[in-house]
Design an enzyme around this catalytic site. Sequence first.
Site, mmCIF file in Angstrom:
data_model
loop_
_atom_site.group_PDB
_atom_site.id
_atom_site.type_symbol
_atom_site.label_atom_id
_atom_site.label_comp_id
_atom_site.label_asym_id
_atom_site.label_seq_id
_atom_site.Cartn_x
_atom_site.Cartn_y
_atom_site.Cartn_z
ATOM 1 C CE1 TYR A 200 21.167 -13.496 -3.949
ATOM 2 C CE2 TYR A 200 20.178 -11.141 -4.301
ATOM 3 C CZ TYR A 200 20.950 -12.304 -4.533
ATOM 4 O OH TYR A 200 21.766 -11.934 -5.770
ATOM 5 N N PRO A 201 15.389 -11.796 -1.432
ATOM 6 C CG PRO A 201 14.167 -10.897 0.376
ATOM 7 C CD PRO A 201 15.396 -11.751 0.118
ATOM 8 C CD GLN A 240 19.838 -16.376 -14.236
ATOM 9 O OE1 GLN A 240 20.478 -17.424 -14.320
ATOM 10 N NE2 GLN A 240 19.522 -16.002 -15.361
HETATM 11 C C1 VOV Z 1 23.670 -15.952 -12.639
HETATM 12 C C2 VOV Z 1 23.155 -15.345 -13.898
HETATM 13 C C3 VOV Z 1 22.707 -14.346 -14.284
HETATM 14 C C4 VOV Z 1 22.201 -14.020 -15.408
HETATM 15 C C5 VOV Z 1 22.613 -14.701 -16.869
HETATM 16 C C6 VOV Z 1 21.276 -13.036 -15.598
HETATM 17 C C7 VOV Z 1 20.713 -12.456 -16.635
HETATM 18 C C8 VOV Z 1 19.535 -11.529 -16.440
HETATM 19 C C9 VOV Z 1 18.982 -11.093 -17.684
HETATM 20 C C10 VOV Z 1 19.024 -11.361 -19.163
HETATM 21 C C11 VOV Z 1 17.569 -10.470 -17.093
HETATM 22 C C12 VOV Z 1 16.692 -10.042 -17.939
HETATM 23 C C13 VOV Z 1 15.526 -10.724 -18.528
HETATM 24 C C14 VOV Z 1 14.910 -11.648 -17.397
HETATM 25 O O1 VOV Z 1 15.411 -12.664 -17.288
HETATM 26 O O2 VOV Z 1 14.001 -11.097 -16.824
HETATM 27 C C15 VOV Z 1 17.589 -10.580 -15.713
HETATM 28 C C16 VOV Z 1 16.577 -10.047 -15.030
HETATM 29 C C17 VOV Z 1 16.910 -9.827 -13.488
HETATM 30 N N1 VOV Z 1 17.951 -10.332 -12.753
HETATM 31 FE FE1 VOV Z 1 19.564 -11.518 -13.352
HETATM 32 N N2 VOV Z 1 21.008 -12.901 -14.030
HETATM 33 C C18 VOV Z 1 21.704 -13.576 -13.545
HETATM 34 C C19 VOV Z 1 21.781 -13.411 -12.060
HETATM 35 C C20 VOV Z 1 21.290 -12.499 -11.222
HETATM 36 C C21 VOV Z 1 21.403 -12.318 -9.760
HETATM 37 C C22 VOV Z 1 22.800 -12.806 -8.942
HETATM 38 C C23 VOV Z 1 20.354 -11.205 -9.511
HETATM 39 C C24 VOV Z 1 20.403 -10.414 -7.977
HETATM 40 C C25 VOV Z 1 21.115 -9.168 -8.219
HETATM 41 C C26 VOV Z 1 22.434 -8.856 -7.342
HETATM 42 O O3 VOV Z 1 22.902 -8.085 -7.588
HETATM 43 O O4 VOV Z 1 22.569 -9.663 -6.588
HETATM 44 C C27 VOV Z 1 19.644 -10.994 -10.597
HETATM 45 C C28 VOV Z 1 18.495 -10.129 -10.486
HETATM 46 C C29 VOV Z 1 17.592 -9.845 -11.592
HETATM 47 C C30 VOV Z 1 16.478 -9.052 -11.392
HETATM 48 C C31 VOV Z 1 15.899 -8.749 -10.301
HETATM 49 C C32 VOV Z 1 15.949 -9.303 -12.647
HETATM 50 C C33 VOV Z 1 14.762 -8.592 -13.158
HETATM 51 C C34 VOV Z 1 14.861 -6.851 -13.350
HETATM 52 C C35 VOV Z 1 13.851 -6.542 -14.193
HETATM 53 O O5 VOV Z 1 13.793 -5.263 -14.239
HETATM 54 O O6 VOV Z 1 12.950 -6.999 -14.959
HETATM 55 N N3 VOV Z 1 19.851 -11.680 -11.330
HETATM 56 N N4 VOV Z 1 18.732 -11.334 -15.267
#
Ligand code: VOV
Length: 317
Positions: A200-201, A240
């Site tokens: 999903y976006p 992810q």
């Molecule tokens: C399933 C596991 C999981 C894990 C461990 C995880 C961890 C992390 C870390 C540590 C970081 C930051 C470093 C990077 O990796 O960039 C991120 C970054 C990010 N995430 Fe995440 N995320 C997950 C999963 C995960 C999900 C399910 C979603 C959707 C949100 C939801 O509500 O549906 C998401 C979104 C994001 C996004 C859009 C970003 C970038 C945001 C920004 O401002 O840069 N993410 N995420």
Amino acid sequence: MHSVGDITPPVGGGAAAAGSRPASAGAEAVSRTAGPAADGRQDEVATEGAGETQNRPPFTLEGWFVLHDFRRLDWRRWKSLEIARRAAIAREAAAFLRRVTAAADTGEGASALYRVVGHKADLLWLHFRPTLEALSDLEAALSRTALGDYLQPAYSYVSVTELSFYRAGPGGPERDVRHEPFVRGRLYPAIPPARHACFYPMNKKRSGADNWYLLPFEERGRLMHSHGLIGRKYAGRVTQIISGSVGLDDWEWGVTLFADDPVDFKRVVYEMRFDEASARYGEFGPFYVGVRTDPDDLVRFLCPEAAGEVAAEAEGR
Ligand code: VOV
């Protein structure tokens, strides 16, 4: 998965693949711009005149470009074909799938196919490649197959794998992490072998009091840290791949999740809904969920009557 700016191993696999695009693009408080240098590395250039109202974006690293290519099968036309013709086309499509997934063997990208469940699409062709041109070639190559005559575009999403560093200083991590295995694994990912994928976006909100882009850097860092902690609970169950799409497509990020148990998609997404980064600032596009499809599955999907025969031929190959 790592926590922001920390160097800790990624959650749930994300095995490192040999990447061919040594990438670093970043942005920071004093507004530095990045551009490719002759040796292929990104050269950071200081620019003058960043206004005081400029909020600080996190330092980011980018890797492979990503295409989510959703197609719908024109079942009526497809079924009107003779079985022998359908079998031949299915066989060619399976060979095409084998060819595109072979990119993983050379470290030049990764591809996978999923059967999409529900009416939004029938197939998701997921590709990671070093250039947009390569993605465009793949898109056209699929359309040029005989199966392409029976596929209609359903949706597409273009993005680039991204890693953001909220805990790092203005110029990014203190040491150059671009070549560290877990960073390469995030930027040049192997597609996890999980049975299911969910895509999903999403955006971060920019409305009224809930404007992510006006939050102080430290506050965004705190929220992303909390987000990461929730994600880590799903280590080994959900992997992810986050890809950035500002300037590339209609939303700001593409979220692609991989899991054997599809209920884990529901669990992680639901739990994140209660976390402030998503509860207050998340804005979501359409969700797609699919089942991993290898070449034999593709033949079974397209032409079950021919599946046994094609599988036997493949074995004898
Ligand atoms: C399933 C596991 C999981 C894990 C461990 C995880 C961890 C992390 C870390 C540590 C970081 C930051 C470093 C990077 O990796 O960039 C991120 C970054 C990010 N995430 Fe995440 N995320 C997950 C999963 C995960 C999900 C399910 C979603 C959707 C949100 C939801 O509500 O549906 C998401 C979104 C994001 C996004 C859009 C970003 C970038 C945001 C920004 O401002 O840069 N993410 N995420």
